[in-house]
Structures are given as structure tokens and as C-alpha cells.
Design a protein around this motif. Structure first.
Motif, PDB file in Angstrom:
ATOM      1  N   ILE A  94     -85.468 -13.074  89.701  1.00 43.75           N
ATOM      2  CA  ILE A  94     -84.961 -13.442  88.372  1.00 43.75           C
ATOM      3  C   ILE A  94     -86.104 -13.523  87.376  1.00 43.75           C
ATOM      4  O   ILE A  94     -86.002 -13.031  86.239  1.00 43.75           O
ATOM      5  N   ALA A  95     -87.221 -14.115  87.788  1.00 40.97           N
ATOM      6  CA  ALA A  95     -88.386 -14.213  86.903  1.00 40.97           C
ATOM      7  C   ALA A  95     -88.920 -12.832  86.551  1.00 40.97           C
ATOM      8  O   ALA A  95     -89.307 -12.572  85.407  1.00 40.97           O
ATOM      9  N   SER A  96     -88.949 -11.937  87.535  1.00 44.17           N
ATOM     10  CA  SER A  96     -89.422 -10.577  87.283  1.00 44.17           C
ATOM     11  C   SER A  96     -88.554  -9.889  86.241  1.00 44.17           C
ATOM     12  O   SER A  96     -89.056  -9.214  85.329  1.00 44.17           O
ATOM     13  N   TRP A  97     -87.240 -10.072  86.338  1.00 43.07           N
ATOM     14  CA  TRP A  97     -86.329  -9.449  85.379  1.00 43.07           C
ATOM     15  C   TRP A  97     -86.479 -10.049  83.986  1.00 43.07           C
ATOM     16  O   TRP A  97     -86.611  -9.326  82.990  1.00 43.07           O
ATOM     17  N   LEU A  98     -86.476 -11.374  83.901  1.00 44.42           N
ATOM     18  CA  LEU A  98     -86.480 -12.049  82.599  1.00 44.42           C
ATOM     19  C   LEU A  98     -87.830 -11.979  81.888  1.00 44.42           C
ATOM     20  O   LEU A  98     -87.885 -11.886  80.658  1.00 44.42           O
ATOM     21  N   LEU A  99     -88.912 -12.010  82.662  1.00 47.10           N
ATOM     22  CA  LEU A  99     -90.244 -12.115  82.062  1.00 47.10           C
ATOM     23  C   LEU A  99     -90.980 -10.779  81.973  1.00 47.10           C
ATOM     24  O   LEU A  99     -91.908 -10.645  81.166  1.00 47.10           O
ATOM     25  N   VAL A 100     -90.608  -9.818  82.800  1.00 49.81           N
ATOM     26  CA  VAL A 100     -91.343  -8.552  82.832  1.00 49.81           C
ATOM     27  C   VAL A 100     -90.435  -7.360  82.536  1.00 49.81           C
ATOM     28  O   VAL A 100     -90.621  -6.646  81.540  1.00 49.81           O
ATOM     29  N   GLU A 101     -89.457  -7.130  83.389  1.00 48.60           N
ATOM     30  CA  GLU A 101     -88.678  -5.898  83.307  1.00 48.60           C
ATOM     31  C   GLU A 101     -87.857  -5.789  82.019  1.00 48.60           C
ATOM     32  O   GLU A 101     -87.962  -4.807  81.279  1.00 48.60           O
ATOM     33  N   GLN A 102     -87.034  -6.788  81.753  1.00 41.89           N
ATOM     34  CA  GLN A 102     -86.150  -6.730  80.580  1.00 41.89           C
ATOM     35  C   GLN A 102     -86.927  -6.685  79.264  1.00 41.89           C
ATOM     36  O   GLN A 102     -86.636  -5.826  78.416  1.00 41.89           O
ATOM     37  N   PRO A 103     -87.934  -7.548  79.048  1.00 47.87           N
ATOM     38  CA  PRO A 103     -88.673  -7.479  77.779  1.00 47.87           C
ATOM     39  C   PRO A 103     -89.370  -6.132  77.559  1.00 47.87           C
ATOM     40  O   PRO A 103     -89.360  -5.601  76.446  1.00 47.87           O
ATOM     41  N   ILE A 104     -89.961  -5.581  78.605  1.00 55.24           N
ATOM     42  CA  ILE A 104     -90.667  -4.305  78.448  1.00 55.24           C
ATOM     43  C   ILE A 104     -89.685  -3.183  78.154  1.00 55.24           C
ATOM     44  O   ILE A 104     -89.930  -2.336  77.288  1.00 55.24           O
ATOM     45  N   MET A 105     -88.560  -3.151  78.855  1.00 55.67           N
ATOM     46  CA  MET A 105     -87.577  -2.098  78.602  1.00 55.67           C
ATOM     47  C   MET A 105     -86.997  -2.211  77.200  1.00 55.67           C
ATOM     48  O   MET A 105     -86.783  -1.203  76.518  1.00 55.67           O
ATOM     49  N   ARG A 106     -86.748  -3.419  76.740  1.00 58.21           N
ATOM     50  CA  ARG A 106     -86.243  -3.594  75.376  1.00 58.21           C
ATOM     51  C   ARG A 106     -87.253  -3.092  74.357  1.00 58.21           C
ATOM     52  O   ARG A 106     -86.892  -2.422  73.379  1.00 58.21           O
TER      53      ARG A 106
END
Length: 370
Positions: A352-364
Motif C-alpha cells: 500500500i505504501a509503495s502504491w500511495l507514495l511511489v507508484e501512483q504519484p509518479i504515474m500521475r
């Protein structure tokens, strides 16, 4: 692990004698906003976690079928879904945009995982092993080297400072990351195929590419002497058919939609191929397996949080190091089932942390700029 992209289909008129769109007759297209692919990929990631538990607690290879253990079949499912989605992404984007999106989706979280293993997981294990951190930075595989040697997706070192040690599966912090290199090679393959206009106009070039990949795998023993039994080539030859199987489903998606009748036929053909053809039946079944998974995503209920948040990639890359750290603390004595449950509970916060803090922000950020 990947973006949900698909092509829409314009429904024809319903007047008598009007031409019927094949996708209307044979099923509906995949709705990119209303499917459970995130949930299915999370299930596949947890299947890999479960399969790895057997290795990590020293209980053998776990359940398997026709030459693949449970984790191998889960990876095949990942590649099939990826083939479908990535082909759609390539057809809808220019080459530069496509590559930027793919790098942004897979690499940053991967690098953070490498750093986490070197800066958190390995020091804890080293301290438990040596009762101090003395010499931690001067070992044959230093923490810094473990990051640098693996940072381009190809995993060349699995241990960090001689850890993990004293466990049933020593010397490897992450036995899952190796597939990412081959997945990215599949991205490059589709990127190349997508440069030819004919590949977008007709499905047959992709079908030909898939058949060729199956033939390569089926004749690998004859090819091996010419490539000196190269392990990377062998692994790529094993996985590419699953990826291109999903791509085949994508190129036919405007002609044949997803339906229970199609899924039933696909399931029968997949079973016939897997059970009836030794050596390459699994790979030949790839389009049918991908079709079944995509059809399941049209009706399988998905938790709302998972529907909007794709934590499958984080679960996939963090499960193995979490399991190994648990093993360092002796949790492998608990047995496969309790060990798996503990690993699941410890992995999901990191995912969850990987998605919220790394993956989702970078993709956005990348999408906003593109």
C-alpha cells in the motif's frame, strides 16, 4: 501492475438489416473503468507469495501442475494480462510516450525496493547473524553494489552482505524480481511490433508472432546449442508466449468481445492444449488462459479500494524480502500456512505504501506531462 487500457467499440444501429458488430454478437468489450483486473492481479501476486512460502520454509516446491508450480502459473497469468493491456497502451500511444509510461510504472518502485532491502532488511539480518554491523559495508556483495548491480532490472546479485543466512533458502533476498527484466523485454518487443502500421490494422501479424514464440519454445532443445544454453534466452522463450497470448486477445478484441460462451470455449481449448501437448502445451494455451482471466474480470466483484488502487505490484516485489526477514527471525518453524498468513499481513502495508507514495504519484506526474 499495469494500467488498464482498452479500445471502445461503437455499437451499430438496430434497424432491420443493419450490420451487426462482431463484438456485439460474441460479447462485450472490456470496460477499462469497470473490471476487477487489479483484484485478479493482487490474487496472482498472493499466489506467488504462497508458492514461495514452500521454498522459504524448506517444504519443497509446493503444489504444481504440468511442469509449473503455483507461482509459475501465477506469473503466466500476470504476463497474459500484461500482454493484453500493454498492447493496448502501445496502440494508443506514440513510441516515446509508451516507453516513458512503462519505465515510470515499473522502475521507480523497483529501485525503492532495492534500496529498502539494502538499507533496512539486510542490516537487520546481518545484525542478527553477527550481533553487530561491523563489516557490513565491506562484504563481497556490499549494500551499494547490490543496488547498482541490479538497478537496470536484470538481477545479477541476490544476497546482500552475505544475508540472509541460517535460513532454509539462504543467499537470496528477492526471488521475484527476476521476472521484471523479462517483462520489460516483452514491452520492448510490443514497442517494436507497434512501429509497423500493419500490426495495428490486422491481427494476423501478432498471431504470427505468437505462433513463432511457441515454436521457439517447442524447439528450444534444438536451438540451445547455438546459443550455448543461455539461461536468459531460455527464460525469455518460456515467458514471451504468455505475453503475446494476451496481445493476441487484444488485437481480436474489436472483433470478439468477452462472453461466458467464449470463456467456456477458451477454457476447453486451454485444457486440451495443456493436457494434450507435452512440452509446449502451456505456452500454446496462453491466449485462451488470458481470455478466461479477462472474462472473469468482467463479473468478479472487487473491493472498492482495490478497484481504484493497484497494490498488486507492491505486493509482488515486497513479499519475498518480507518472507525472508520473517525466516531470519525463525518464523519458518511455523509451517507453510501460518508463515504465509504472517507474510501476507506484513507485506500488504508495504504494498500500500509503495502504491500511495511511489507508484501512483509518479504515474500521475508522467501522465500530466504527457
Amino acid at each position: 501492475m499495469l494500467n488498464r487500457e482498452t479500445s471502445g467499440i461503437t455499437l451499430p444501429g438496430t434497424a432491420q438489416g443493419a450490420r451487426t458488430d462482431p463484438a456485439t454478437r460474441f460479447g462485450a468489450p472490456l470496460d477499462p473503468r469497470n473490471n476487477s483486473l487489479n483484484f485478479i492481479r493482487l490474487i496472482l501476486a498472493l499466489m506467488v507469495l504462497f508458492a514461495h512460502s514452500f521454498f522459504i520454509v524448506g517444504a519443497g516446491t509446493g503444489p504444481g501442475f504440468k511442469g509449473e508450480n503455483l507461482g509459475g502459473w501465477a506469473v503466466a497469468g500476470f504476463f497474459g494480462i500484461s500482454g493484453y493491456l500493454i498492447t493496448g497502451s502501445r496502440f494508443n500511444n506514440r513510441l516515446g510516450t509508451f516507453l516513458v509510461h512503462r519505465i515510470a510504472r515499473i522502475v521507480p518502485a523497483f529501485l525503492v525496493c532495492l534500496v529498502a532491502m539494502a538499507a533496512i532488511f539486510a542490516p537487520i539480518a546481518y545484525y542478527i547473524q553477527h550481533s553487530s554491523l561491523h563489516g557490513f559495508f565491506q562484504t563481497p556483495t556490499t549494500p551499494a553494489n547490490s543496488i547498482f548491480a541490479n538497478m537496470f532490472l536484470k538481477i545479477s546479485t541476490y544476497d546482500i552482505a552475505g544475508t540472509p543466512a541460517g535460513v532454509p533458502y539462504p543467499g537470496a533476498w528477492n526471488g521475484s524480481l527476476w521476472t521484471l527484466y523479462f517483462e520489460f523485454l516483452c514491452y520492448l518487443l510490443v514497442a517494436f511490433l507497434g512501429t509497423f502500421a500493419i500490426v495495428k490494422k490486422t491481427p494476423w501479424p501478432m498471431v504470427a508472432a505468437f505462433i513463432l514464440s511457441v515454436l521457439v519454445w517447442a524447439n528450444l532443445q534444438k536451438i540451445d546449442p547455438y546459443i550455448q544454453n543461455n539461461l536468459d534466452f531460455n527464460l525469455l522463450a518460456r515467458l514471451v508466449p504468455f505475453f503475446l497470448g494476451g496481445a493476441v486477445v487484444k488485437v481480436f478484441s474489436k472483433r470478439i468481445g468477452l462472453s461466458w460462451q467464449g470463456a467456456a470455449v477458451a477454457a476447453v481449448l486451454a485444457a486440451a492444449s495443456i493436457l494434450g501437448l507435452e512440452g509446449f502445451g502451456n505456452q500454446l494455451a496462453a491466449p485462451f488462459l488470458a481470455y478466461v482471466l479477462l472474462w472473469i474480470s468482467t463479473w468478479l466483484p472487487s473491493p472498492k479500494l482495490v478497484l481504484k488502487n493497484d497494490v498488486s505490484y507492491g505486493a509482488y516485489i515486497y513479499a519475498f524480502p518480507v518472507q525472508q526477514l520473517l525466516a531470519v527471525f525463525g518464523a519458518y518453524h511455523w509451517g507453510v500456512w501460518w508463515f504465509t498468513l504472517a507474510a501476507l499481513l506484513a507485506t500488504m502495508p508495504l504494498a500500500i505504501a509503495s502504491w500511495l507514495l511511489v507508484e501512483q504519484p509518479i504515474m500521475r506526474s508522467v501522465r500530466r506531462r504527457s
